[in-house]
Design a protein around this motif. Structure first.
Motif, PDB file in Angstrom:
ATOM      1  N   GLY A 124       0.782  -1.188  -0.104  1.00 13.80           N
ATOM      2  CA  GLY A 124      -0.030   0.132   0.007  1.00 13.80           C
ATOM      3  C   GLY A 124       0.920   1.222  -0.084  1.00 13.80           C
ATOM      4  N   ALA A 125       1.923   1.343   0.758  1.00 11.78           N
ATOM      5  CA  ALA A 125       2.791   2.438   0.816  1.00 11.78           C
ATOM      6  C   ALA A 125       3.449   2.667  -0.486  1.00 11.78           C
ATOM      7  N   TYR A 147       1.000   4.156  -3.132  1.00 12.21           N
ATOM      8  CA  TYR A 147       0.748   5.787  -2.890  1.00 12.21           C
ATOM      9  C   TYR A 147       2.021   6.775  -2.966  1.00 12.21           C
ATOM     10  N   ALA A 201      -3.580  -0.109   5.798  1.00 13.35           N
ATOM     11  CA  ALA A 201      -3.612   0.952   4.907  1.00 13.35           C
ATOM     12  C   ALA A 201      -3.751   2.339   5.827  1.00 13.35           C
ATOM     13  N   SER A 230      -0.406   3.152   3.671  1.00  9.00           N
ATOM     14  CA  SER A 230      -0.706   3.715   2.856  1.00  9.00           C
ATOM     15  C   SER A 230      -1.058   5.156   2.825  1.00  9.00           C
TER      16      SER A 230
END
Length: 440
Positions: A248-249, A252, A374, A378
């Motif tokens: 997730g990181a 984004y 998240a 994220s």
């Protein structure tokens, strides 16, 4: 499960409904990210320095992820108890209304501190609705698809993600070309979300409930699916969390932070980053089903491991290309980083996640794994990346190093995961042989 032509028709209708809903979800999220990078700092977070406004804007972006774990638990429970279909209808409606509400907000110059407060509240509502939207779409498609092609079918909501991002970027880019963009033009993309919501509700109202879920309902549903998945499948849940947190990181940082970096740090026109996002999303739409097909042929693990390794190896070259400031090289870097590497991991994760969990708590398991991570990784990722660049005097190497670390963690998590390609969603193994090197 229904067979033959009827099964194909059912899978197709379910896939269409899932894809449009997922597209709307990520249209909303991508739109907020784009506006956070380009517009919200001036409209809602005016400050003495551009960096302070950017940090405030990205903080609002990150806040939405705080509501996602709560939404994941609530709607995951609802989806495992009441059904996949009703949960998807409610989440779609909530997200769409919250996004349209952002388009109607007054700015800081008009109402002062009330403006950023209202923006954050609507972002929280948006995050709450998003808490189980993609997970539900993934589960419904996987449970109604041909097991031999589950990698392909399950990847389609991932293509819906890219469609949503692409649509948001195109609409936002078109709005940015308006002379009135700074005053009211930025609101138009948010208000257009209502059109997608109407289409999505129409399609989702016509699809049947998952037959696998109905069979589980007949046997007796879990009273507390979130607790049951943690107690009965802790290893699967841990693997899912360990994969989703760094992934997730990565997504984004490449899709949201780089846009801000290109405009705020390098001083390039916003259209350069926006075109990069458009092309990367277009490439991702094309390659996502191909990665899903490949995962059906060789297994989930080999395809994901290859994509994660490629991302880690490309992290520094990607920022070297971006730092040249040459528009064509910036666009190439984003397209390769996101459109190929990130899309490859995302496509394979779809089938892997659905096959890790039992039907009684599949919705909850995926929602928990995705949304708790998240909130932790994220949402804050663009904010952390911006802070790293500021701490390094504008240099990008700390962000590239962060991408390498995230890619390595995701790689190790899947390396320790079982190969799930031959796994039946009711918990049994099919007759299809498992690829070499798999761990069951």
């Amino acid at each position: 499960m229904t067979s033959g032509r009827a099964a194909a028709v059912t899978s197709g209708s379910v896939a269409r409904a899932a894809v449009i809903g997922t597209a709307i979800e990520f249209y909303d999220h991508a739109l907020f990210g784009l506006a956070a990078a380009v517009v919200f700092d001036d409209r809602f977070f005016p400050a003495d320095t551009p960096l302070a406004g950017t940090l405030g804007s990205f903080a609002a972006f990150a806040v939405g992820f705080l509501a996602r774990p709560v939404g994941g638990v609530v709607f995951g429970h609802f989806g495992d108890r009441a059904g996949r279909k009703p949960a998807l209808v409610v989440t779609l409606l909530l997200m769409g209304l919250a996004t349209a509400g952002i388009g109607l907000l007054p700015t800081y110059d008009q109402v002062g501190l009330a403006a950023p407060i209202l923006l954050v509240l609507l972002r929280l509502a948006q995050g709450f609705g998003a808490g189980a939207e993609y997970a539900g779409a993934l589960v419904l498609v996987a449970e109604t698809s041909d097991p031999r092609r589950r990698g392909l079918w399950a990847s389609l909501p991932g293509a819906g993600v890219q469609i949503g991002i692409l649509t948001a970027t195109l609409v936002f880019t078109a709005a940015a070309a308006l002379p009135s963009f700074e005053t009211w033009g930025w609101r138009v993309p948010f208000l257009l979300s209502l059109v997608g919501v109407g289409v999505g509700l129409f399609l989702r109202g016509r699809v049947p409930e998952s037959e696998i879920f109905e069979r589980e309902r007949a046997r007796g549903l879990s009273r507390f699916p979130a607790l049951e998945v943690a107690s009965r499948q802790p290893r699967s849940l841990l693997i899912a969390v360990a994969v989703n947190a760094p992934f997730g990181a990565i997504g984004y940082i490449v899709n949201v932070f780089v846009l801000s970096y290109v405009t705020r740090t390098l001083g390039l026109p916003a259209t350069v980053g926006l075109i990069g996002n458009v092309l990367s999303s277009a490439v991702a739409i094309a390659v996502t089903p191909l990665f899903g097909l490949l995962a059906d042929r060789v297994g989930r693990r080999p395809v994901f491991l290859g994509a994660a390794l490629a991302l880690s190896l490309f992290a520094f070259p990607m920022f070297w290309l971006v730092d040249t400031g040459h528009p064509a090289l910036v666009i190439l870097a984003v397209t390769l980083g996101y459109g190929v590497c990130v899309a490859g991991m995302f496509a394979v994760l779809a089938a892997l996640l659905t096959e890790l969990f039992g039907t009684r708590y599949r919705y909850s398991g995926i929602a928990i794994a995705r949304e708790w991570t998240a909130a932790l990784t994220s949402g804050p990722a663009p904010l952390v990346a911006a802070a790293l660049v500021a701490g390094a005097g504008g240099a990008s190497w700390p962000v590239a190093l962060l991408l390498v670390v995230c890619g390595a963690i995701a790689f190790l998590a899947v390396l320790l995961a079982p190969e799930t390609r031959a796994r039946d969603l009711d918990g049994r193994l099919s007759q299809e042989p498992v690829g070499s090197g798999a761990v069951i």
